[in-house]
Design an enzyme around this catalytic site. Structure first.
Site, short mmCIF file in Angstrom:
data_model
loop_
_atom_site.label_atom_id
_atom_site.label_comp_id
_atom_site.label_asym_id
_atom_site.label_seq_id
_atom_site.Cartn_x
_atom_site.Cartn_y
_atom_site.Cartn_z
N TRP A 105 62.10 -56.45 38.07
CA TRP A 105 61.97 -55.65 39.66
C TRP A 105 62.24 -56.65 40.68
O TRP A 105 63.20 -56.42 41.65
CB TRP A 105 61.15 -54.73 39.70
CG TRP A 105 61.47 -53.56 38.77
CD1 TRP A 105 60.55 -52.96 37.81
CD2 TRP A 105 62.57 -52.65 38.94
NE1 TRP A 105 61.10 -52.02 37.23
CE2 TRP A 105 62.42 -51.72 37.90
CE3 TRP A 105 63.80 -52.50 39.74
CZ2 TRP A 105 63.24 -50.76 37.54
CZ3 TRP A 105 64.62 -51.44 39.30
CH2 TRP A 105 64.24 -50.54 38.24
N ASP A 181 56.67 -54.46 46.90
CA ASP A 181 57.19 -53.30 46.03
C ASP A 181 55.97 -52.94 45.13
O ASP A 181 55.70 -53.46 44.24
CB ASP A 181 58.42 -53.94 45.41
CG ASP A 181 58.80 -52.68 44.38
OD1 ASP A 181 58.31 -51.60 44.37
OD2 ASP A 181 59.97 -52.76 43.54
N LYS A 205 56.79 -42.89 39.98
CA LYS A 205 55.93 -43.44 39.12
C LYS A 205 54.46 -42.88 39.05
O LYS A 205 54.02 -42.22 38.39
CB LYS A 205 55.79 -45.06 39.29
CG LYS A 205 57.04 -45.72 39.20
CD LYS A 205 58.24 -45.09 38.32
CE LYS A 205 59.47 -46.09 38.04
NZ LYS A 205 59.91 -47.12 38.94
C1 LIG Z 1 61.27 -47.88 39.29
C2 LIG Z 1 61.08 -49.14 40.15
C3 LIG Z 1 61.97 -49.42 41.02
C4 LIG Z 1 63.35 -48.80 41.36
O1 LIG Z 1 63.10 -47.64 41.87
P1 LIG Z 1 64.17 -46.48 42.12
O2 LIG Z 1 63.63 -45.25 42.88
O3 LIG Z 1 64.85 -46.15 40.94
O4 LIG Z 1 65.17 -47.25 43.05
C5 LIG Z 1 61.65 -50.42 41.95
N1 LIG Z 1 60.88 -51.35 41.81
C6 LIG Z 1 59.80 -51.34 40.69
C7 LIG Z 1 58.60 -51.96 40.63
C8 LIG Z 1 59.87 -49.91 39.93
O5 LIG Z 1 58.75 -49.66 39.18
#
Ligand SMILES: *Cc1c(COP(=O)(O)O)cnc(C)c1O
Length: 369
Positions: A105, A181, A205
């Site tokens: 990511w 993030d 998540k």
């Molecule tokens: C799932 C995830 C993403 C992407 O998320 P989307 O909502 O599908 O754009 C980005 N960073 C992390 C750490 C993730 O777990």
């Protein structure tokens, strides 16, 4: 009716109590005669839902007044673009941003930012371990080649695919604002917002349904109105309009608000963190003492939310997954880029689910040893 245990990485398990409340309120929210899905986002009812969600989140995470909470769309992926577009100028003004790459990511975030603005990789753990693309440890903070003039330092505090987590909010702290993030571990433990300039998280998540992205941004980073950005991507516009420049993802915000309330009822983030630690210990313990399962991540940075593991014997993956499904254990197939299995232990996964998984791991190993 008992529901199976859902270990999906995302969209992921939600608290059953929240799903039941949603069910109860689905046709008629608080006697207003309409579903949350059917009401105007400009009306009093939704205004109440939005401000409750915001207040619950602010209280839960101890977010000071100097930070704004935005409910946006486009997922964490859009933040890979929106962050550099907002925090760096097209001409760079001589400034760039630093990225730490610790998994799939943060690598994506870095590559997207590099398409749009001047950015630099300050440290990476790619391809210096196994599985094939590495990502089994964190760089030492001192290994990062930092630029104190950078506009920000970007990190992914929990790598959902590789299972690498930064447990210490100050780990990469330094002279420049940290942009994090936190998609897959936000609200899994208390965290110190003031250590960050900007935090973002896709909801699906650990917060709620897909469709809303939470951005927590320090006032001074919001900046002036920009004429070089699409209006809908300007943090200033989102902040000045209270996340309602255009129609926000109303239903997802509503469910997220209920999840925040559920977390408060559980005792808050410290309580949930203790539970999450217990769950993760149980599963890693079972993996480490077994001869069949293996997790390659260094113990100090193993994720408490996402536990990837492989079977050390060829050809057993399908039998493992179908056996798990029969026992009511869902969503265990690993991400295609690392293979094997992955169990995600988000806030809404009770310890009973982890016990059921650990029992199955032992049974399956006994049967196939
Ligand atoms: C799932 C995830 C993403 C992407 O998320 P989307 O909502 O599908 O754009 C980005 N960073 C992390 C750490 C993730 O777990």
């Amino acid at each position: 009716m008992t529901r199976p245990w859902n270990f999906s990485a995302g969209p992921a398990v939600l608290p059953e109590a929240v799903l039941r409340q949603v069910q109860e309120e689905l046709l008629d929210w608080h006697g207003c005669g309409a579903s949350v899905m059917e009401m105007s986002h400009r009306g009093r009812e939704f205004g109440e839902i939005l401000s409750t969600a915001e207040h619950e989140l602010r209280a839960l995470a101890g977010i000071p007044p100097s930070y704004r909470i935005l409910f946006l769309q486009g997922g964490a992926t859009l933040q890979f673009s929106q962050v550099p577009l907002n925090l760096l100028r097209p001409d760079g003004n001589g400034r760039s941003a630093d990225y730490i790459v610790t998994g799939a990511w943060s690598r994506k975030a870095y590559r997207e930012a590099a398409r749009l603005r001047k950015v630099r990789c300050a440290a990476s753990t790619e391809a210096d371990g196994e599985p094939s693309d590495g990502f089994v440890r964190l760089p030492e903070p001192g290994q990062a080649v930092r630029n104190d003039q950078a506009a920000y330092l970007h990190v992914c505090t929990n790598e959902t695919i590789h299972g690498v987590e930064i447990h210490d909010d100050g780990y990469f702290g330094g002279a420049v604002p940290v942009v994090a993030d936190m998609s897959s571990h936000i609200l899994s433990r208390p965290f110190d917002v003031t250590r960050y300039g900007l935090i973002y998280a896709g909801a699906q998540k650990n917060i709620g349904p897909a469709g809303v992205t939470v951005v927590i941004i320090r006032d001074d980073l919001i900046g002036e109105l920009r004429d070089d950005l699409p209006t809908a991507l300007d943090y200033r516009i989102a902040a000045d309009n209270g996340s309602m420049f255009n129609t926000p993802p109303t239903f997802a915000i509503y469910v997220a608000g209920l999840v925040f309330g559920w977390l408060r009822d559980q005792g808050g983030l410290a309580t949930i963190a203790a539970r999450n630690a217990e769950k993760a210990e149980l599963l890693y313990g079972a993996i480490d003492q077994s001869a069949l399962y293996r997790n390659p991540v260094e113990s100090a940075c193993r994720s408490r939310m996402n536990v990837p593991f492989t079977l050390q014997q060829e050809g057993l993956d399908d039998a493992f997954l179908s056996g798990a499904r029969e026992r009511g254990l869902l969503g265990l197939k690993g991400h295609k880029s690392v293979g094997g299995m992955r169990a995600s232990l988000y806030n809404a996964m009770p310890i009973e689910g982890v016990r059921a998984l650990v029992d199955f791991l032992a049974d399956f190993e006994r049967r196939h040893a």
